[in-house]
Design a protein around this motif. Structure first.
Motif, PDB file in Angstrom:
ATOM      1  N   GLU A  95      -7.540   4.089   4.933  1.00 49.31           N
ATOM      2  CA  GLU A  95      -9.058   3.551   5.210  1.00 49.31           C
ATOM      3  C   GLU A  95      -9.527   3.898   6.385  1.00 49.31           C
ATOM      4  OE1 GLU A  95     -10.018  -0.266   3.572  1.00 49.31           O
ATOM      5  OE2 GLU A  95     -10.180   0.928   1.642  1.00 49.31           O
ATOM      6  N   THR A  96      -8.526   3.227   7.394  1.00 54.54           N
ATOM      7  CA  THR A  96      -9.301   3.549   8.785  1.00 54.54           C
ATOM      8  C   THR A  96      -9.303   4.823   9.481  1.00 54.54           C
ATOM      9  OG1 THR A  96      -8.083   1.141   9.119  1.00 54.54           O
ATOM     10  CG2 THR A  96      -8.498   2.652  11.137  1.00 54.54           C
ATOM     11  N   ALA A  97      -8.250   5.688   9.018  1.00 56.11           N
ATOM     12  CA  ALA A  97      -8.236   7.073   9.428  1.00 56.11           C
ATOM     13  C   ALA A  97      -9.409   7.662   8.742  1.00 56.11           C
ATOM     14  CB  ALA A  97      -6.970   7.761   8.969  1.00 56.11           C
ATOM     15  N   LEU A  98      -9.894   7.314   7.653  1.00 55.67           N
ATOM     16  CA  LEU A  98     -10.926   8.002   6.857  1.00 55.67           C
ATOM     17  C   LEU A  98     -12.192   7.629   7.551  1.00 55.67           C
ATOM     18  CD1 LEU A  98     -10.376   7.964   3.205  1.00 55.67           C
ATOM     19  CD2 LEU A  98     -10.369   9.954   4.346  1.00 55.67           C
ATOM     20  N   GLY A 118      -9.375   8.348  -3.834  1.00 55.74           N
ATOM     21  CA  GLY A 118      -8.191   7.808  -4.777  1.00 55.74           C
ATOM     22  C   GLY A 118      -7.261   8.708  -4.199  1.00 55.74           C
ATOM     23  N   ILE A 119      -5.936   8.131  -3.895  1.00 64.15           N
ATOM     24  CA  ILE A 119      -4.850   8.913  -3.524  1.00 64.15           C
ATOM     25  C   ILE A 119      -3.754   8.379  -4.020  1.00 64.15           C
ATOM     26  CG2 ILE A 119      -3.849   9.920  -1.419  1.00 64.15           C
ATOM     27  CD1 ILE A 119      -6.302   9.284   0.153  1.00 64.15           C
ATOM     28  N   SER A 145     -13.770   3.523   1.334  1.00 61.35           N
ATOM     29  CA  SER A 145     -12.630   2.730   0.859  1.00 61.35           C
ATOM     30  C   SER A 145     -11.665   3.824   0.238  1.00 61.35           C
ATOM     31  CB  SER A 145     -13.306   1.656  -0.091  1.00 61.35           C
ATOM     32  OG  SER A 145     -12.626   0.640  -0.207  1.00 61.35           O
ATOM     33  N   ALA A 146     -10.479   3.186   0.095  1.00 59.47           N
ATOM     34  CA  ALA A 146      -9.340   3.955  -0.400  1.00 59.47           C
ATOM     35  C   ALA A 146      -8.605   3.063  -1.389  1.00 59.47           C
ATOM     36  CB  ALA A 146      -8.606   4.534   0.718  1.00 59.47           C
ATOM     37  N   GLY A 147      -7.684   3.837  -2.168  1.00 61.86           N
ATOM     38  CA  GLY A 147      -7.128   2.963  -3.148  1.00 61.86           C
ATOM     39  C   GLY A 147      -6.310   3.993  -3.839  1.00 61.86           C
TER      40      GLY A 147
END
Lengths: 332, 332
Positions: free
Chosen positions: A100-103, A86-87, A113-115
């Motif tokens: 998300e892709t970079a992570l 979560g950023i 996943s990111a959000g």
């Protein structure tokens, strides 16, 4: 500190799955490692992870380092079974996808996943079931989940279109009151001399130059001064604060109405710099939401733990990428 | 067109003094040449002279060319006896001084001074004696002169701190109403679909991207649409317009109070794109100021003619540089 000290057992048992949760904001970044039972195994804290809109992936370096630190402390091999980050600013496309892709490319986790950071905080307050989270810091947003599982956002429109009741908006309202008072269009206010003094400005004309290059956080940093002036009885400053409370209550009231029916009195959690323990707005807000009526959820929230819950949920999904919170709008 | 056609007499009589007045704004630049009796001899119109804060002298090239054109048309030799240039954004230091120096170096006039375009418009409305000028275009400001000659400004704080009742602020208020309506925090409004359509945006999230790069004039350009939606009975749009009228009336009311006593009912002149003939806000404003009570000055204003009056006044001053209007604040 770790709630559970890492043991060699974790490292040696290949049957234990680990999950990483990230809470990245404008003040600091927190990463937590949990095992498959949800028990906290390790934690790493680091510098802010502000998203640079021109290069959203740039922030991933700091996050990856903190994830490796937490995994190492907790004795978990990478990649872990799930990572949810979560950023602040990653709640909107295309930023979310880029992060998300970079992570994923950093090889931290099989499922990544990111959000938005607000999502992570919401999941800590309400891992399941109905509830409302109101966040008021530099900006403002409210999230709610109804009894039927439907999720809604109100606010979160950013500094130009919204952020009502936030530190930024309180600061701007005070500066507007300053200008009105100076002209005689509004009541004269102690905000004038206090603001000039705290900003080190010689006169009102200098305020125009200051605001032209001020950041959102610079404006929000005036909030403690505005409370001080209000507490000394200044009418303009009091009005600014009363309006902020009304705006924040409006966010909650709207979610209460839109997420009806509630099986019991809705529970409201408060987060963000303006609503932390011992902040003067917190007491006012608790009083205001309890007459809606809502119940106040008193415990201290931890976005990184909420992110861990989301990371654990990733493993239950076939495509590894749950839908982001609907209707996230602003990257601010 | 010229009110008085140029004659060879002007050119041949070395005893005639000429004066140049400039009204430079964001839409166009007007230059007028008058003789020592104040009779208009020639006129030149040109492109906008927007001040570039990074290079305030850059605008002087256009102004100098228009001055040479007007002088040539009117048969006046350069340097003329006096030049006064009112330019949007030149009401504040150090911009005013930079523009003044560059104009002097252009050799247009023996006596040269610069200031805000609003000053020039005020001097056309009220060459002497008491009066109030309200300007509402993209921004807003009001100027007044009392019976004792004292001059006051209210408003004019620019887009961040003020501009209440202006086209910019009406546009921003409508966008805030859009966001509130979309969330359900405010009444739902036809502004939503209309704004998205006129800006060619697919959804509310795109509005956040649009506003992040929008200029003040882009936001003000939404005003005709907002009036259209209000006239169709939309409650949110009507509220936005009513609030703008209240704000503008507040500017006038404040000057009426602060410049007391008035020898007779104060006279109020209206200028700026929002208050021009046939604009819907003009009728509402005239009605509102007449109940203050004030008298409305109906004639069409010409800032370049006001600048000529100021240019003629320069010759009466020993230092060639009259004090600028007190308390000009914003360069916007």
């Amino acid at each position: 500190m770790n709630q559970t000290a890492p043991t060699h057992l974790h490292h040696l048992d290949p049957n234990v799955s680990y999950f990483l949760g990230v809470d990245g904001g404008g003040t600091r970044t927190r990463v937590v490692l949990v095992d498959q039972a949800g028990t906290e195994c390790a934690r790493a804290d680091g510098p802010p992870t502000l998203i640079d809109p021109a290069d959203p992936a740039a922030t991933v370096g700091v996050i990856a380092d903190l994830c490796r630190e937490a995994a190492s402390k907790g004795g978990a091999d990478l990649p872990v079974a799930g990572l949810w980050a979560g950023i602040a600013g990653a709640g909107t496309e295309p930023t979310r996808s880029v992060v998300e892709t970079a992570l994923r490319e950093a090889g931290l986790s099989s499922l990544t996943s990111a959000g938005a950071d607000a999502e992570a905080t919401f999941y800590d307050a309400f891992p399941s079931g109905p509830g409302i989270l109101l966040i008021a810091g530099t900006g403002s947003i409210a999230l709610g989940r109804g009894a039927d599982g439907s999720r809604l956002r109100v606010g979160g429109w950013g500094l130009h279109l919204g952020d009502e009741g936030s530190g930024y908006r309180i600061g701007m309202s005070a500066l507007h009151a300053f200008a009105r008072g100076e002209d005689g269009r509004g009541v004269s206010t102690e905000l004038r001399d206090s603001v000039l003094k705290v900003l080190g400005l010689a006169g009102p004309g200098d305020l125009i130059k200051w605001i032209a290059s001020a950041q959102k956080a610079d404006v929000a940093s005036l909030v403690p001064l505005i409370f001080e002036v209000a507490e000394a009885g200044d009418r303009a400053a009091l009005t600014v604060i009363e309006e902020a409370v009304d705006e924040l209550v409006g966010h909650v009231r709207t979610l209460v109405r839109r997420l009806e029916p509630w099986p019991a009195t809705p529970e409201v959690a408060l987060a963000g710099g303006l609503l932390k323990e011992n902040r003067p707005l917190r007491v006012r807000m608790i009083r205001a939401i309890e007459v809606l009526p809502c119940r106040h959820q008193a415990r201290v929230l931890d976005g990184a733990r909420g992110a861990c819950s989301l990371a654990m949920g990733l493993a239950d999904l076939t495509d590894g990428s749950p839908a982001p919170w609907p209707e996230f709008l602003s990257g601010n």
